[in-house]
Design a protein around this motif. Structure first.
Motif, PDB file in Angstrom:
ATOM      1  N   ASN A  28      60.686  11.219  86.482  1.00 62.06           N
ATOM      2  CA  ASN A  28      59.789  11.764  87.393  1.00 62.06           C
ATOM      3  C   ASN A  28      60.103  13.067  87.302  1.00 62.06           C
ATOM      4  O   ASN A  28      61.029  13.780  87.760  1.00 62.06           O
ATOM      5  CB  ASN A  28      60.029  11.456  88.854  1.00 62.06           C
ATOM      6  N   HIS A  29      59.000  13.957  86.628  1.00 63.69           N
ATOM      7  CA  HIS A  29      59.201  15.423  86.579  1.00 63.69           C
ATOM      8  C   HIS A  29      58.517  16.326  87.682  1.00 63.69           C
ATOM      9  O   HIS A  29      58.475  17.483  87.674  1.00 63.69           O
ATOM     10  CB  HIS A  29      58.479  15.949  85.126  1.00 63.69           C
ATOM     11  N   THR A  30      58.119  15.629  88.753  1.00 63.39           N
ATOM     12  CA  THR A  30      57.346  16.190  89.788  1.00 63.39           C
ATOM     13  C   THR A  30      58.011  15.789  91.180  1.00 63.39           C
ATOM     14  O   THR A  30      59.032  15.328  91.316  1.00 63.39           O
ATOM     15  CB  THR A  30      55.945  15.349  89.975  1.00 63.39           C
ATOM     16  N   SER A  31      57.473  16.685  92.250  1.00 64.60           N
ATOM     17  CA  SER A  31      58.068  16.587  93.505  1.00 64.60           C
ATOM     18  C   SER A  31      57.544  15.374  94.311  1.00 64.60           C
ATOM     19  O   SER A  31      57.990  15.274  95.579  1.00 64.60           O
ATOM     20  CB  SER A  31      57.875  18.255  94.199  1.00 64.60           C
ATOM     21  N   ALA A  32      56.787  14.638  93.885  1.00 63.88           N
ATOM     22  CA  ALA A  32      56.320  13.495  94.533  1.00 63.88           C
ATOM     23  C   ALA A  32      57.256  12.400  94.151  1.00 63.88           C
ATOM     24  O   ALA A  32      58.018  12.359  93.137  1.00 63.88           O
ATOM     25  CB  ALA A  32      54.828  13.061  94.106  1.00 63.88           C
ATOM     26  N   ALA A  33      57.176  11.200  94.971  1.00 60.50           N
ATOM     27  CA  ALA A  33      58.088  10.061  94.643  1.00 60.50           C
ATOM     28  C   ALA A  33      57.110   8.976  94.044  1.00 60.50           C
ATOM     29  O   ALA A  33      55.836   8.838  94.286  1.00 60.50           O
ATOM     30  CB  ALA A  33      58.567   9.287  95.844  1.00 60.50           C
ATOM     31  N   ILE A  34      57.758   8.290  92.730  1.00 60.58           N
ATOM     32  CA  ILE A  34      56.944   7.499  92.199  1.00 60.58           C
ATOM     33  C   ILE A  34      57.541   5.982  92.866  1.00 60.58           C
ATOM     34  O   ILE A  34      58.616   5.800  92.768  1.00 60.58           O
ATOM     35  CB  ILE A  34      57.369   7.175  90.780  1.00 60.58           C
ATOM     36  N   ASN A  35      56.511   5.603  93.578  1.00 60.96           N
ATOM     37  CA  ASN A  35      57.043   4.201  94.409  1.00 60.96           C
ATOM     38  C   ASN A  35      57.070   2.858  93.565  1.00 60.96           C
ATOM     39  O   ASN A  35      57.921   2.106  93.758  1.00 60.96           O
ATOM     40  CB  ASN A  35      55.649   3.859  95.557  1.00 60.96           C
TER      41      ASN A  35
ATOM     42  N   GLU B 100      52.060   4.391  91.384  1.00 58.57           N
ATOM     43  CA  GLU B 100      51.682   4.745  92.910  1.00 58.57           C
ATOM     44  C   GLU B 100      52.582   5.978  93.316  1.00 58.57           C
ATOM     45  O   GLU B 100      53.850   5.878  93.076  1.00 58.57           O
ATOM     46  CB  GLU B 100      51.829   3.653  93.723  1.00 58.57           C
ATOM     47  N   ILE B 101      51.998   7.031  93.672  1.00 62.70           N
ATOM     48  CA  ILE B 101      52.984   8.191  94.097  1.00 62.70           C
ATOM     49  C   ILE B 101      52.987   8.214  95.773  1.00 62.70           C
ATOM     50  O   ILE B 101      51.818   8.018  96.581  1.00 62.70           O
ATOM     51  CB  ILE B 101      52.648   9.505  93.461  1.00 62.70           C
ATOM     52  N   ASP B 102      53.855   8.839  96.442  1.00 69.18           N
ATOM     53  CA  ASP B 102      54.209   9.334  97.684  1.00 69.18           C
ATOM     54  C   ASP B 102      54.165  10.857  97.779  1.00 69.18           C
ATOM     55  O   ASP B 102      55.082  11.268  97.023  1.00 69.18           O
ATOM     56  CB  ASP B 102      55.325   8.777  98.515  1.00 69.18           C
ATOM     57  N   PRO B 103      52.736  11.358  97.914  1.00 63.71           N
ATOM     58  CA  PRO B 103      53.022  12.844  97.491  1.00 63.71           C
ATOM     59  C   PRO B 103      53.902  13.603  98.773  1.00 63.71           C
ATOM     60  O   PRO B 103      54.150  14.734  98.591  1.00 63.71           O
ATOM     61  CB  PRO B 103      51.662  13.254  97.993  1.00 63.71           C
TER      62      PRO B 103
END
Length: 175
Positions: A40-47, A88-91
């Motif tokens: 995951n290269h982003t600041s969101a969590a991948i649920n 699914e992401i948790d922003p």
């Protein structure tokens, strides 16, 4: 547990059963099995995420997840093979919620969960030889996805995916 999570668990159990059954068959299997990993290269969590229905683990912001068995791919790669990636992401994974178990928590969590976002894309399956080490899925800003079948896992200098782990989401994503 949500329907999507139960469905992902059922698909995972089914794929494990297929792997066991494939080992009992005579002759060469038409499929290869490899670990399913995510970055995951982003600041969101991948649920959660899945590739062609095979479930992967949750991944923290700017983190790694996986080692889930198994992603099943055709034994022999050929041009034009595609993968369907769903996630699914948790922003807002660092949201502060009231104490767990309280009525306030349940109400706050329902509001928080309403912001989860589901995504899906089709990507090309990268070439691989007659063995498969792992299928590594990279989640990038703007809901972009890259996939690797290399035996060199990220962040090895030999990994084919070079994007930094901590990428910033642009103010406006390109279309």
């Amino acid at each position: 547990m949500s329907y999507l999570k139960v469905s992902a668990v059922c698909r995972w159990l089914g794929s494990c059963l297929l792997v066991l059954l494939a080992g009992c068959s005579l002759g060469e299997s038409k499929f290869l099995a490899g670990d399913l990993n995510g970055v995951n290269h982003t600041s969101a969590a991948i649920n959660y995420f899945s590739v062609n229905g095979y479930g992967g683990a949750n991944i923290s912001p700017h983190g790694y997840g996986g080692g889930m068995c198994c992603a099943m791919l055709p034994r022999y790669w050929q041009p034009g093979l595609k993968l369907k990636v769903e996630w699914e992401i948790d922003p807002n994974p660092n949201a502060h919620l009231p104490a767990l178990g309280s009525d306030l928590y349940l109400a706050a969590y329902a509001i928080h969960e309403a912001n989860y976002q589901q995504h899906s894309t089709i990507v090309d399956l990268p070439p691989y030889e007659d063995s498969l080490c792992a299928l590594e899925v990279h989640f990038l800003p703007c809901n972009k996805v890259k996939v690797s079948t290399s035996c060199w896992r990220y962040p090895s200098p030999n990994s084919p995916i070079k994007e930094p782990l901590e990428m910033k989401e642009p103010a406006v994503c390109p279309k």
